[in-house]
Design a protein around this motif. Structure first.
Motif, short mmCIF file in Angstrom:
data_model
loop_
_atom_site.label_atom_id
_atom_site.label_comp_id
_atom_site.label_asym_id
_atom_site.label_seq_id
_atom_site.Cartn_x
_atom_site.Cartn_y
_atom_site.Cartn_z
N ASN A 17 0.93 -1.12 -0.04
CA ASN A 17 -0.10 0.11 -0.01
C ASN A 17 0.79 1.34 -0.07
OD1 ASN A 17 -2.54 -1.45 0.26
ND2 ASN A 17 -2.03 -1.94 2.27
N TYR A 19 0.61 4.07 -1.43
CA TYR A 19 -0.14 5.45 -1.31
C TYR A 19 -0.55 5.74 -0.08
CZ TYR A 19 1.51 5.45 -6.23
OH TYR A 19 2.17 5.34 -7.60
N SER A 20 -0.70 4.64 0.75
CA SER A 20 -1.05 5.04 2.05
C SER A 20 0.13 4.92 3.20
CB SER A 20 -2.27 4.20 2.55
OG SER A 20 -1.70 2.79 2.49
N ARG A 26 5.52 9.98 -3.81
CA ARG A 26 5.76 9.94 -5.62
C ARG A 26 6.28 11.23 -5.84
NH1 ARG A 26 4.82 5.33 -8.66
NH2 ARG A 26 5.85 5.73 -10.63
N PHE A 32 10.30 8.49 -6.94
CA PHE A 32 9.92 8.43 -5.66
C PHE A 32 11.01 8.44 -4.61
CE2 PHE A 32 10.35 3.80 -6.39
CZ PHE A 32 10.63 3.37 -5.18
N TYR A 34 11.52 6.96 -0.57
CA TYR A 34 10.94 5.95 0.31
C TYR A 34 11.70 5.97 1.40
CZ TYR A 34 8.90 1.93 2.25
OH TYR A 34 8.17 0.89 3.17
#
Length: 131
Positions: A17, A19-20, A26, A32, A34
């Motif tokens: 997940n 995007y949560s 992003r 992106f 992280y």
């Protein structure tokens, strides 16, 4: 597979997940961040709720962003403003130099001062038929 930098290898990251996930940001279609690390996306595959990213650690751009951030933190706003003004406007000196003195530098701005004499002012004549 090697990246732009020697020693940069293809990485495979599986993120549940993304995007949560608060650690995933992003930046654009091919990039992106992280856990604070910047990655260039080579390929991404949806795997249920997870996404598998085939990517490269973008060390060059990370170092550039770190350098820019460091420069911005060192300069306070007044220094930055002064730098912009100095770069944008030509500098001239006053031409007066005394022994042991420091020349005065200032930015030069050309403008015109218009004046008019209002002491003898009279209203314009009225147009006929408006009285």
């Amino acid at each position: 597979m090697r990246g732009k930098n020697p020693g940069t290898s293809l990485l495979v990251l599986r993120i549940e997940n993304p995007y949560s996930d608060g650690n995933f940001v992003r930046l654009d279609e091919d990039e992106f961040r992280y856990d604070g690390v910047l990655y260039d996306v080579i390929r991404e595959v949806q795997a249920g709720d997870a996404v598998v990213f085939y990517c490269l650690h973008d060390i060059e751009e990370e170092n550039l962003l770190l350098l820019l951030d460091t420069i911005n933190k060192k300069k306070d706003k007044s220094q930055l403003t002064q730098h912009i003004i100095t770069a944008a406007l030509p500098v001239i000196t006053d031409g007066i130099r005394r022994p042991g003195s420091t020349p005065v530098k200032y930015t030069h701005q050309d403008f015109r001062l218009l004046s008019c004499n209002l002491s003898g002012w009279t209203p314009p004549p009225e147009a006929p038929g408006l009285s």
